[in-house]
Design a protein around this motif. Structure first.
Motif, PDB file in Angstrom:
ATOM      1  N   PHE A   1       0.801  -1.420  -0.248  1.00 15.35           N
ATOM      2  CA  PHE A   1      -0.063  -0.466   0.330  1.00 15.35           C
ATOM      3  C   PHE A   1       1.168   1.242   0.033  1.00 15.35           C
ATOM      4  CE2 PHE A   1      -2.236  -3.170   1.663  1.00 15.35           C
ATOM      5  CZ  PHE A   1      -3.965  -3.224   1.499  1.00 15.35           C
ATOM      6  N   ALA A   2       2.070   1.299   0.544  1.00 18.43           N
ATOM      7  CA  ALA A   2       2.846   2.280  -0.044  1.00 18.43           C
ATOM      8  C   ALA A   2       3.485   2.234  -0.583  1.00 18.43           C
ATOM      9  CB  ALA A   2       3.983   2.550   1.193  1.00 18.43           C
ATOM     10  N   ASP A   3       3.066   1.959  -1.819  1.00 16.40           N
ATOM     11  CA  ASP A   3       4.229   2.117  -3.278  1.00 16.40           C
ATOM     12  C   ASP A   3       3.268   3.174  -4.101  1.00 16.40           C
ATOM     13  OD1 ASP A   3       5.272   2.192  -5.182  1.00 16.40           O
ATOM     14  OD2 ASP A   3       5.229  -0.162  -5.719  1.00 16.40           O
ATOM     15  N   GLU A   4       3.407   4.583  -3.719  1.00 12.68           N
ATOM     16  CA  GLU A   4       1.802   5.642  -4.527  1.00 12.68           C
ATOM     17  C   GLU A   4       2.511   5.415  -6.150  1.00 12.68           C
ATOM     18  OE1 GLU A   4       4.434   8.966  -3.185  1.00 12.68           O
ATOM     19  OE2 GLU A   4       3.542   8.425  -0.935  1.00 12.68           O
ATOM     20  N   GLU A   5       3.613   4.551  -6.738  1.00  8.05           N
ATOM     21  CA  GLU A   5       3.768   4.202  -8.374  1.00  8.05           C
ATOM     22  C   GLU A   5       2.848   3.378  -8.553  1.00  8.05           C
ATOM     23  OE1 GLU A   5       8.222   4.496  -9.150  1.00  8.05           O
ATOM     24  OE2 GLU A   5       8.220   6.596  -8.295  1.00  8.05           O
ATOM     25  N   ASN A   6       2.939   2.245  -8.321  1.00  2.81           N
ATOM     26  CA  ASN A   6       2.010   1.555  -8.549  1.00  2.81           C
ATOM     27  C   ASN A   6       0.799   1.613  -8.780  1.00  2.81           C
ATOM     28  OD1 ASN A   6       0.896  -1.006  -8.394  1.00  2.81           O
ATOM     29  ND2 ASN A   6       0.500  -1.429  -6.350  1.00  2.81           N
ATOM     30  N   ARG A   7       0.338   1.137 -10.230  1.00  4.83           N
ATOM     31  CA  ARG A   7      -0.249   1.524 -10.594  1.00  4.83           C
ATOM     32  C   ARG A   7      -1.215   0.593 -11.712  1.00  4.83           C
ATOM     33  NH1 ARG A   7       2.062  -1.484 -16.620  1.00  4.83           N
ATOM     34  NH2 ARG A   7      -0.195  -1.196 -17.295  1.00  4.83           N
ATOM     35  N   PHE A   8      -1.219  -0.883 -10.289  1.00  3.07           N
ATOM     36  CA  PHE A   8      -2.232  -1.195  -9.589  1.00  3.07           C
ATOM     37  C   PHE A   8      -2.771  -1.122  -8.732  1.00  3.07           C
ATOM     38  CE2 PHE A   8       0.366  -3.653 -13.344  1.00  3.07           C
ATOM     39  CZ  PHE A   8      -0.489  -4.087 -14.332  1.00  3.07           C
ATOM     40  N   ARG A   9      -2.810   0.159  -7.997  1.00  2.00           N
ATOM     41  CA  ARG A   9      -3.159   0.191  -6.807  1.00  2.00           C
ATOM     42  C   ARG A   9      -5.148   0.265  -6.102  1.00  2.00           C
ATOM     43  NH1 ARG A   9      -2.024   2.803  -1.612  1.00  2.00           N
ATOM     44  NH2 ARG A   9      -4.049   3.187  -0.609  1.00  2.00           N
ATOM     45  N   PRO A  10      -5.458   0.224  -8.014  1.00  2.00           N
ATOM     46  CA  PRO A  10      -7.353   0.245  -7.631  1.00  2.00           C
ATOM     47  C   PRO A  10      -7.726  -1.682  -7.481  1.00  2.00           C
ATOM     48  CG  PRO A  10      -6.897   1.829  -9.384  1.00  2.00           C
ATOM     49  CD  PRO A  10      -5.890   1.079  -8.924  1.00  2.00           C
ATOM     50  N   HIS A  11      -6.675  -2.013  -8.568  1.00  2.00           N
ATOM     51  CA  HIS A  11      -7.097  -3.600  -8.038  1.00  2.00           C
ATOM     52  C   HIS A  11      -6.450  -4.418  -6.881  1.00  2.00           C
ATOM     53  CE1 HIS A  11      -5.978  -4.069 -12.818  1.00  2.00           C
ATOM     54  NE2 HIS A  11      -7.106  -3.184 -12.645  1.00  2.00           N
ATOM     55  N   LEU A  12      -4.923  -3.903  -5.792  1.00  2.00           N
ATOM     56  CA  LEU A  12      -4.848  -3.569  -4.930  1.00  2.00           C
ATOM     57  C   LEU A  12      -6.505  -3.884  -3.792  1.00  2.00           C
ATOM     58  CD1 LEU A  12      -2.827  -4.645  -3.127  1.00  2.00           C
ATOM     59  CD2 LEU A  12      -1.800  -2.139  -2.335  1.00  2.00           C
ATOM     60  N   GLU A  13      -7.221  -2.640  -3.910  1.00  2.00           N
ATOM     61  CA  GLU A  13      -7.891  -1.900  -2.849  1.00  2.00           C
ATOM     62  C   GLU A  13      -8.980  -2.838  -3.533  1.00  2.00           C
ATOM     63  OE1 GLU A  13      -8.401   1.953  -3.168  1.00  2.00           O
ATOM     64  OE2 GLU A  13      -7.241   2.633  -2.931  1.00  2.00           O
ATOM     65  N   PHE A  14      -9.189  -3.589  -4.296  1.00  2.00           N
ATOM     66  CA  PHE A  14     -10.576  -3.930  -5.066  1.00  2.00           C
ATOM     67  C   PHE A  14     -10.014  -5.552  -3.911  1.00  2.00           C
ATOM     68  CE2 PHE A  14     -14.308  -4.690  -7.746  1.00  2.00           C
ATOM     69  CZ  PHE A  14     -14.216  -5.953  -8.170  1.00  2.00           C
ATOM     70  N   LEU A  15      -9.139  -6.155  -4.452  1.00  2.00           N
ATOM     71  CA  LEU A  15      -8.572  -7.711  -4.042  1.00  2.00           C
ATOM     72  C   LEU A  15      -9.552  -7.395  -2.689  1.00  2.00           C
ATOM     73  CD1 LEU A  15      -7.400 -10.358  -4.118  1.00  2.00           C
ATOM     74  CD2 LEU A  15      -5.524  -9.031  -4.002  1.00  2.00           C
ATOM     75  N   THR A  16      -8.288  -6.646  -1.412  1.00  2.00           N
ATOM     76  CA  THR A  16      -8.115  -6.402   0.268  1.00  2.00           C
ATOM     77  C   THR A  16      -9.455  -6.217   0.620  1.00  2.00           C
ATOM     78  OG1 THR A  16      -6.222  -5.370  -0.348  1.00  2.00           O
ATOM     79  CG2 THR A  16      -6.888  -5.021   1.497  1.00  2.00           C
ATOM     80  N   GLU A  17     -10.353  -5.181  -0.374  1.00  2.00           N
ATOM     81  CA  GLU A  17     -11.194  -5.338  -0.414  1.00  2.00           C
ATOM     82  C   GLU A  17     -12.541  -6.781   0.172  1.00  2.00           C
ATOM     83  OE1 GLU A  17     -13.696  -1.878  -1.929  1.00  2.00           O
ATOM     84  OE2 GLU A  17     -12.373  -0.406  -0.921  1.00  2.00           O
ATOM     85  N   ASN A  18     -12.091  -7.433  -1.295  1.00  2.00           N
ATOM     86  CA  ASN A  18     -13.050  -8.526  -1.087  1.00  2.00           C
ATOM     87  C   ASN A  18     -12.102  -9.109   0.170  1.00  2.00           C
ATOM     88  OD1 ASN A  18     -14.126  -8.050  -3.625  1.00  2.00           O
ATOM     89  ND2 ASN A  18     -13.070  -9.596  -4.572  1.00  2.00           N
ATOM     90  N   CYS A  19     -11.164  -9.414   0.415  1.00  2.00           N
ATOM     91  CA  CYS A  19     -10.574 -10.902   1.545  1.00  2.00           C
ATOM     92  C   CYS A  19     -11.379  -9.411   3.325  1.00  2.00           C
ATOM     93  CB  CYS A  19      -9.247 -10.454   2.102  1.00  2.00           C
ATOM     94  SG  CYS A  19      -8.181 -11.064   0.213  1.00  2.00           S
ATOM     95  N   LEU A  20     -11.814  -8.806   2.822  1.00  2.00           N
ATOM     96  CA  LEU A  20     -11.730  -7.868   4.339  1.00  2.00           C
ATOM     97  C   LEU A  20     -13.851  -8.594   4.509  1.00  2.00           C
ATOM     98  CD1 LEU A  20     -11.341  -4.745   4.834  1.00  2.00           C
ATOM     99  CD2 LEU A  20      -9.891  -6.328   5.478  1.00  2.00           C
ATOM    100  N   ALA A  21     -14.047  -8.406   2.812  1.00  2.00           N
ATOM    101  CA  ALA A  21     -15.713  -8.810   3.128  1.00  2.00           C
ATOM    102  C   ALA A  21     -15.788 -10.965   3.352  1.00  2.00           C
ATOM    103  CB  ALA A  21     -15.907  -8.449   1.926  1.00  2.00           C
ATOM    104  N   TYR A  22     -15.018 -11.196   2.665  1.00  2.00           N
ATOM    105  CA  TYR A  22     -15.240 -12.632   2.475  1.00  2.00           C
ATOM    106  C   TYR A  22     -15.286 -13.390   4.047  1.00  2.00           C
ATOM    107  CZ  TYR A  22     -13.619 -17.480   2.292  1.00  2.00           C
ATOM    108  OH  TYR A  22     -13.261 -19.105   2.074  1.00  2.00           O
ATOM    109  N   LEU A  23     -14.079 -12.295   5.005  1.00  2.00           N
ATOM    110  CA  LEU A  23     -13.621 -12.601   6.122  1.00  2.00           C
ATOM    111  C   LEU A  23     -14.944 -12.074   7.182  1.00  2.00           C
ATOM    112  CD1 LEU A  23      -9.653 -12.574   5.925  1.00  2.00           C
ATOM    113  CD2 LEU A  23     -11.082 -15.275   6.299  1.00  2.00           C
ATOM    114  N   THR A  24     -15.653 -11.071   7.144  1.00  2.00           N
ATOM    115  CA  THR A  24     -16.326 -11.375   7.479  1.00  2.00           C
ATOM    116  C   THR A  24     -17.779 -11.172   7.701  1.00  2.00           C
ATOM    117  OG1 THR A  24     -16.576  -8.537   6.378  1.00  2.00           O
ATOM    118  CG2 THR A  24     -14.607  -8.510   7.825  1.00  2.00           C
ATOM    119  N   SER A  25     -18.180 -12.119   6.119  1.00  2.00           N
ATOM    120  CA  SER A  25     -19.390 -12.099   6.510  1.00  2.00           C
ATOM    121  C   SER A  25     -19.977 -13.478   6.264  1.00  2.00           C
ATOM    122  CB  SER A  25     -19.827 -11.670   5.041  1.00  2.00           C
ATOM    123  OG  SER A  25     -18.851 -12.402   3.772  1.00  2.00           O
TER     124      SER A  25
END
Length: 323
Positions: A270-294
Motif C-alpha cells: 500500500f505504500a508504493d505510490e507509483e503502483n499502477r495497479f493500486r485500484p486492483h489491490l484495493e479491490f482484492l483487499t476489500e474482497n478479502c475483508l468482505a469474505y472474512l467478515t461475512s
C-alpha cells in the motif's frame, strides 16, 4: 457494519529465536487450554476496555511512532499505509488494536469481526507476537468464530500460532531484484486462483496488484515449490505478466475451530505510490475483508472442501477410468 481490528505490535525487541525453530506441541496444547479458560472468564465478565480517543502518529526516521495509553509501537511506512487504507474502507469500521490489549484484556477481541495483521518490518516476528497470552487470545478468538487476516511477513504467523506445521520457506525483505520472464515486457505481478474463490469476486479469478521497479520495497512470506502448507489450502499462486508461476504459493486459507485464517504472503503493498495497479489491490483487499467478515466463508467449508475448485491442488496427475 462489520468491525476490523488492525493489529500492531510493540517494537522493543524482536524474536531472537531462529525462524525454523519449532514450538513443542505439548506447549501449544497447554497454552491453548489456558488461553481458552482466560478468554471465557473475560467474556463472562464483559471486561471490555475502550481504546483511548486520541492517537499520536509522528515521523521517526523510517518508522512512525504510535502511542495509545500504555501501548507504544513503531509502524513502518507500509504498515501505516495499510492502516490508512483500512480507515478509508466504507464497508467496515476500523480500529487500531495494540497487542498489549490482547495480552491484558483478551476480551477486546469480542469487539471485532476480523483481526488484520499487515507486517513488513522484519523477517523475524516481533517478540510480543510470540507472547503465549497473545497466541492464546488469538487462537481462542478464531476457534470461536473470529477471522484472522495475515499479510506480507505476518503470513508466517500461522506456524507460531500452532495452526500450520510448516513455516513458509520464502521469507524476504529488501528491494525487488527480479525481472519479468519476457524481456522488454512490463514486470507486473499479482495473484491467480484455480477456478475462482470469493476473494476474487469481480476479478475473473485473477488480478494484478503490483508493478514493481528494481528499487521497490519488497517483503514476502510464502511457499515455493516443492514446499507446501500441510494444514492449509492454497488459494492463489503468483501471476507474472501473462503466465502463472505455480511454484509460488502466495495465498493460503485455514480453518481453526469455527473461524478462518487467510494469508496473503506478498504483492500487497500500500505504500508504493507509483503502483499502477493500486485500484486492483484495493479491490482484492476489500474482497478479502468482505469474505472474512461475512457468512460467505460458511459456503466454502474446510476441511470438507465442498468447493474444491476454489483451491489449487498439487497432487501428482492421475488417470481415472469410469464405466
Amino acid at each position: 457494519m462489520k468491525k476490523v481490528g488492525y493489529l500492531v505490535f510493540g517494537d522493543e525487541s524482536t524474536s531472537s529465536t531462529p525462524r525454523h525453530a519449532e514450538r513443542p506441541p505439548a506447549f501449544v496444547n497447554q497454552q491453548r487450554r489456558a488461553g481458552s479458560e482466560r478468554f471465557q472468564r473475560a467474556k463472562s465478565k464483559h471486561a471490555l476496555s475502550r481504546p483511548a480517543d486520541t492517537l499520536r502518529l509522528s515521523p521517526n526516521g523510517k518508522h512512525w511512532d504510535f502511542a495509545q495509553g500504555d501501548a507504544h509501537v513503531k509502524l513502518s511506512p507500509e504498515e501505516l499505509a495499510g492502516w490508512q487504507f483500512l480507515q478509508s474502507c466504507k464497508q467496515v469500521k476500523s480500529t487500531l488494536l495494540p497487542s498489549i490489549q490482547l495480552s491484558n484484556t483478551p476480551s477486546i477481541l469480542l469487539r471485532t469481526d476480523l483481526v488484520w495483521w499487515h507486517y513488513d518490518s522484519s523477517i523475524s516476528l516481533p517478540l510480543p507476537a510470540l507472547d503465549p497470552n497473545v497466541i492464546d487470545s488469538l487462537r481462542s478468538y478464531v476457534e470461536r468464530g473470529g477471522s484472522l487476516f495475515l499479510s506480507l511477513l505476518a503470513s508466517q504467523y500461522v506456524f507460531d500460532l500452532g495452526v500450520e506445521e510448516v513455516r513458509p520457506n520464502i521469507l524476504e525483505k529488501g528491494q525487488w531484484n527480479r525481472h519479468c520472464w519476457s524481456e522488454k515486457y512490463p514486470d507486473i505481478r499479482g495473484l491467480s486462483s484455480f477456478q475462482g474463490h470469493p476473494i476474487f469476486n469481480g476479478l475473473h479469478g485473477a488480478v494484478y496488484t503490483w508493478s514493481p521497479k528494481p528499487e521497490s520495497n519488497f517483503a514476502a512470506a510464502f511457499y515455493e515449490a516443492p514446499a507446501l502448507p500441510k494444514n492449509g489450502k492454497v488459494v492463489a499462486v503468483e501471476r507474472e505478466y501473462i503466465k502463472l508461476n505455480e511454484d509460488w504459493r502466495v495465498a493460503v486459507e485455514y480453518k481453526l475451530g469455527k473461524g478462518r485464517i487467510l494469508t496473503v504472503g506478498s504483492f500487497m503493498f500500500f505504500a508504493d505510490e507509483e503502483n499502477r495497479f493500486r485500484p486492483h489491490l484495493e479491490f482484492l483487499t476489500e474482497n478479502c475483508l468482505a469474505y472474512l467478515t461475512s457468512a460467505a466463508h460458511e459456503l466454502n467449508p474446510l476441511p470438507e472442501f465442498k468447493n474444491p475448485q476454489n483451491y489449487l491442488s498439487f497432487d501428482p496427475p492421475t488417470v481415472r477410468f469410469t464405466k
